[in-house]
Design an enzyme around this catalytic site. Structure first.
Site, PDB file in Angstrom:
ATOM      1  NE  ARG A  12      -3.367   1.405   3.574  1.00 62.63           N
ATOM      2  CZ  ARG A  12      -2.759   1.374   2.398  1.00 62.63           C
ATOM      3  NH1 ARG A  12      -3.010   2.294   1.483  1.00 62.63           N
ATOM      4  NH2 ARG A  12      -1.914   0.406   2.105  1.00 62.63           N
ATOM      5  CG  ASP A  13      -4.236  -1.269  -0.572  1.00 61.68           C
ATOM      6  OD1 ASP A  13      -4.481  -0.363  -1.381  1.00 61.68           O
ATOM      7  OD2 ASP A  13      -3.410  -2.160  -0.806  1.00 61.68           O
ATOM      8  CG  HIS A 203       0.476  -5.706  -1.118  1.00 61.33           C
ATOM      9  ND1 HIS A 203      -0.382  -5.194  -0.166  1.00 61.33           N
ATOM     10  CD2 HIS A 203       0.082  -5.149  -2.295  1.00 61.33           C
ATOM     11  CE1 HIS A 203      -1.241  -4.365  -0.743  1.00 61.33           C
ATOM     12  NE2 HIS A 203      -0.989  -4.323  -2.042  1.00 61.33           N
ATOM     13  CG  HIS A 205      -2.641  -5.178  -6.533  1.00 62.72           C
ATOM     14  ND1 HIS A 205      -3.415  -4.069  -6.696  1.00 62.72           N
ATOM     15  CD2 HIS A 205      -2.041  -5.037  -5.318  1.00 62.72           C
ATOM     16  CE1 HIS A 205      -3.291  -3.269  -5.641  1.00 62.72           C
ATOM     17  NE2 HIS A 205      -2.457  -3.831  -4.798  1.00 62.72           N
ATOM     18  CB  CYS A 236      -4.010  -0.637 -10.211  1.00 68.76           C
ATOM     19  SG  CYS A 236      -3.031   0.115 -11.471  1.00 68.76           S
ATOM     20  CG  ASN A 245      -5.294  -4.887  -2.693  1.00 70.09           C
ATOM     21  OD1 ASN A 245      -5.679  -3.878  -3.251  1.00 70.09           O
ATOM     22  ND2 ASN A 245      -4.302  -4.895  -1.820  1.00 70.09           N
TER      23      ASN A 245
END
Lengths: 312, 312
Positions: A12-13, A203, A205, A236, A245
């Site tokens: 997903r991410d 979460h 990064h 990002c 991530n």
């Protein structure tokens, strides 16, 4: 030995910002491989509009075709009631909702003010009640790339509003890699004091290289749940060239080396991670898949045996 | 506010494994720029044989041409008495000696058993006595890529032998990025207990993504001196594709964000780091030079202003 729980977000991410479409077959195969690696949870896809995120237009098909392993929760991102209905039809184990704690980031990313996001997500929580648990991911909790500092009290205020609605979990996101370990320690302590009964996930990064240092600071402060993305995929748009991530396998490798029980099969995970560059068509930031585990030894060069004899 | 001291190793450790020769002018210019960034120490070059390390064949010329800034120590690597004599002629502020705590790594890297290395380095220490301080860098202190585990007591034993010879400092090196934070915390505590009167420096690699997590663990355990390499240059022939030394600017960025006084001018350092890819002809692993500092903000997209008006 503390048990750490990992939530994998790569399909997903991680995939969401990839330029080339990853075929449905490849997504299903990847989720099936990840299901065998020991994750507590896998965020499979997002039930958003196909126009907004073409990469995830196959959400129903992916959810329908994955092989579900008992003990693994299959969660999905859901932006609104329509998405929640689709997710429930697809038998998602959890709905993951998202909004930003920064007004500017929420406007830029979700195209509405935070209050409107909150009202919409509240409707989703009402819909899900009694059916599946809900997790809320709060973005930009350690800083917004446009606004700068996001006060910790502002993060706690939004967390509290969702906690009162009965969500099972909160994910506190460092969306663009601005968090530093001292800030993480303070945030983790405040979260545990106020929301100790909820599933608290962090979460991170690795945009500025601090990803695993922040994991360390969080674990030291008693956090036991982390999002990770295979290969460190994701990222990002504000930091081109920087990594995204935290890499799941790098985080698992560190915590296992330190003696934590992650429940993960690292060898198997690394084998999956090493196939990721073929799936996305480019190199990925994860380091352990390239360097090998710190316990993987190398043969000594032939000269060493000769030198041993010469100096005997 | 704890003061952290940085030692820059890019022109020695960083350049040493670069395939293309970095011209002497570029080396001198880079050291001169680094001298303005607030380092406690810069490891300029190595007085080894030109045949062994062609990249550093210009050691005398570089040392002769750099502009020395008061407050910065200019140290050099020295393998033996002949190298020490050359270093002293070049007015080095410190001699840095190196050997491995792993017998196999010492044979592979220095082509002699550890006892022979120790005897040779002892001669250098005797020569330097009363002239310049000596630092000893011990390699593979957190594991050897060929032998595996190097017991902490073995590291302390070699450290102790050098401490008894009157060295000023010890650098404990994670040569191939095998250290994890729990191990670093234990090592740092043991080092401070036994060698609290010496300059204790830790040298980490980011081979498996744990570089800054290890810096954090070391700082938490009271270590205040670190080696770093601009851009994260350098590395390990056993981990192709993985990153090398910790990036000086990424480490400084993290520690400054946490509130530590590093004495460094980060903005200036980042400007130098951003020129490094041109000097070496390839991308480098450092992240903050690409992503910008976490306090560098970005303008909101134009849609945000429109949305603010629409929802007013």
């Amino acid at each position: 030995m503390t048990r750490i729980h990992f939530n994998e977000v790569v399909t997903r991410d991680g995939f969401q910002i990839e330029p080339g479409f990853v075929p449905t077959d490849a997504k299903v195969a990847l989720v099936d491989e990840l299901s065998e690696c020991g994750y507590a949870k896998i965020e499979v896809t997002s039930f958003t509009s196909a126009k907004a995120i073409p990469m995830l237009r196959d959400a129903e098909e992916v959810m329908g075709r994955i092989r579900r392993v008992p003990g693994v929760e299959y969660t999905v991102l859901v932006p609104n009631v329509r998405g929640a209905e689709r997710a429930l039809e697809s038998r998602a184990d959890e709905l993951n909702l998202v909004m930003s704690t920064s007004e500017t980031h929420n406007l830029a990313n979700l195209r509405m003010p935070r209050e409107k996001s909150f009202a919409g997500l509240k409707d989703v929580i009402v819909l899900a009640a009694g059916q599946v648990p809900v997790n809320v991911s709060l973005s930009t909790c350690f800083g917004c790339p446009m606004e700068g500092e996001v006060p910790q009290d502002e993060v706690l205020r939004w967390a509290d509003r969702f906690a009162r609605l009965g969500v099972r979990g909160l994910t506190i996101c460092d969306t663009t890699g601005m968090a530093h370990p001292a800030q993480v320690a303070r945030m983790a302590q405040a979260l545990r004091e106020r929301f100790g009964a909820l599933q608290l996930t962090l979460h991170f990064h690795n945009t500025r290289g601090m990803g695993l240092a922040n994991v360390l600071a969080a674990v030291q402060a008693g956090i036991v749940r982390f999002d990770g993305s295979l290969g460190g995929l994701g990222g990002c748009p504000y930091a081109p060239g920087a990594s995204g991530n935290i890499s799941s396998e790098d985080a698992v490798h560190m915590l296992q080396a330190m003696g934590y029980d992650t429940g993960m099969d690292l060898e198997r995970l690394l084998a999956v991670a090493r196939r990721l560059p073929q799936i996305v068509g480019h190199d990925v930031p994860g380091q352990v898949a390239k360097a090998g585990r710190s316990t993987d030894l190398h043969p000594a060069p032939g000269s060493v045996a000769e030198l041993r004899r010469a100096f005997m």
